[in-house]
Design an enzyme around this catalytic site. Structure first.
Site, PDB file in Angstrom:
ATOM      1  N   SER A 147       0.850  -1.187   0.000  1.00 58.36           N
ATOM      2  CA  SER A 147       0.000   0.000   0.000  1.00 58.36           C
ATOM      3  C   SER A 147       0.883   1.234   0.000  1.00 58.36           C
ATOM      4  O   SER A 147       2.051   1.182   0.398  1.00 58.36           O
ATOM      5  CB  SER A 147      -0.881   0.003   1.257  1.00 58.36           C
ATOM      6  OG  SER A 147      -1.548   1.230   1.424  1.00 58.36           O
ATOM      7  N   TYR A 160      -2.391  -0.343  10.534  1.00 52.50           N
ATOM      8  CA  TYR A 160      -2.416  -0.753   9.122  1.00 52.50           C
ATOM      9  C   TYR A 160      -1.095  -0.426   8.436  1.00 52.50           C
ATOM     10  O   TYR A 160      -0.530  -1.264   7.722  1.00 52.50           O
ATOM     11  CB  TYR A 160      -3.577  -0.064   8.400  1.00 52.50           C
ATOM     12  CG  TYR A 160      -3.674  -0.431   6.936  1.00 52.50           C
ATOM     13  CD1 TYR A 160      -4.047  -1.711   6.555  1.00 52.50           C
ATOM     14  CD2 TYR A 160      -3.391   0.505   5.949  1.00 52.50           C
ATOM     15  CE1 TYR A 160      -4.135  -2.058   5.208  1.00 52.50           C
ATOM     16  CE2 TYR A 160      -3.484   0.178   4.609  1.00 52.50           C
ATOM     17  CZ  TYR A 160      -3.854  -1.106   4.242  1.00 52.50           C
ATOM     18  OH  TYR A 160      -3.926  -1.441   2.910  1.00 52.50           O
TER      19      TYR A 160
END
Length: 267
Positions: A147, A160
């Protein structure tokens, strides 16, 4: 007449998290290139539809296996079944994962542990089992979906981002280890994608609206990912603005913190 570099005829492409979202679109993009697609996910009720659609697109058999990447024993069982029922894995796309946006001081640590088991440890278990066979054959490609959060951490993404930083670090070392063995490793770092990922990650339902100009189309992202299969590419980053911001974050930390705290602080 030239050959199609992206033709995946005869190649077994395994995709985790393949029951929906980006994983589903990667499966379809691979099927369009004639791959033998294997989709894995917990939601077995959705996998049948994806498998059927892949067969329609490729004209070849596709396969679906229920898989919980948080369970190492289940990973081993599924990898063995794929080997026995489908064949050697040529491409592994580690797409399974989830996120939850919340401040670190109030984050449920049981959920944090689960996120690491899925996003990091599950990816590592799956990769190790598949990479051993790839190394023995001297060929293969492992694509890890990380990501832009692995490049630039922002508020409410501490856990995250930590998982995705771990995926990026693991992938970078793995690529160096597997390169002499003929196995490619690529990390994909997308920004926000318009999928059901945010149904869990963002309970407010407002994040995608705030970053509308940065939101990626999953079909386009999937096509780009499949387009780099069998290409020794280090990373695939998108969109361009977030890729630029990530570079600024590394080269100019104070500027990076400013961007992370202002322009990209939308959670």
């Amino acid at each position: 007449m030239g050959t199609n570099r992206n033709d995946l005829t005869g190649k077994v492409v395994v995709i985790t998290g393949g029951s929906g979202g980006l994983g589903e679109q990667i499966a379809y993009a691979a099927a369009r290139q004639n791959a033998t697609v294997v989709v894995c996910a917990r939601r077995i009720n959705l996998l049948g539809k994806v498998r059927h659609n892949c067969e329609d697109l490729s004209g070849a058999p596709a396969f679906a296996f229920q898989l919980d990447v948080a369970n190492p024993e289940n990973i081993k069982e599924v990898v063995e079944r794929i080997h026995d029922e489908v064949g050697a894995i040529d491409v592994l796309v580690n797409n399974a994962g989830f996120g939850h946006f919340e401040e670190a001081l109030t984050f449920d640590m049981d959920l944090a542990e689960k996120m690491f088991r899925v996003n990091v440890l599950g990816l590592m278990y799956m990769t190790q089992l598949v990479a051993i066979e790839m190394a023995d054959r001297g060929a293969g490609h492992i694509i890890n979906i990380a990501s832009q959060a692995a490049k630039m951490a922002t508020q409410k993404s501490s856990i995250y981002s930590a998982t995705k930083f771990a995926v990026l670090g693991y992938s970078n070392a793995l690529r160096l280890e597997l390169k002499p063995l003929g196995v490619y490793v690529t990390t994909v770092n997308p920004g926000p994608i318009e999928t059901n990922f945010f149904d869990i990650a963002d309970e407010t339902g407002e994040y995608l609206k705030k970053v509308d100009l940065l939101v990626l189309d999953p079909t386009i992202v999937a096509k780009r990912i499949v387009g780099i299969i069998n290409v020794p590419r280090r990373e695939l980053n998108m969109p361009k603005l977030m890729e630029f911001a990530g570079k600024m974050y590394t080269l100019f930390p104070h500027v990076g913190d400013y961007l992370a705290g202002t322009l990209f602080n939308n959670k």
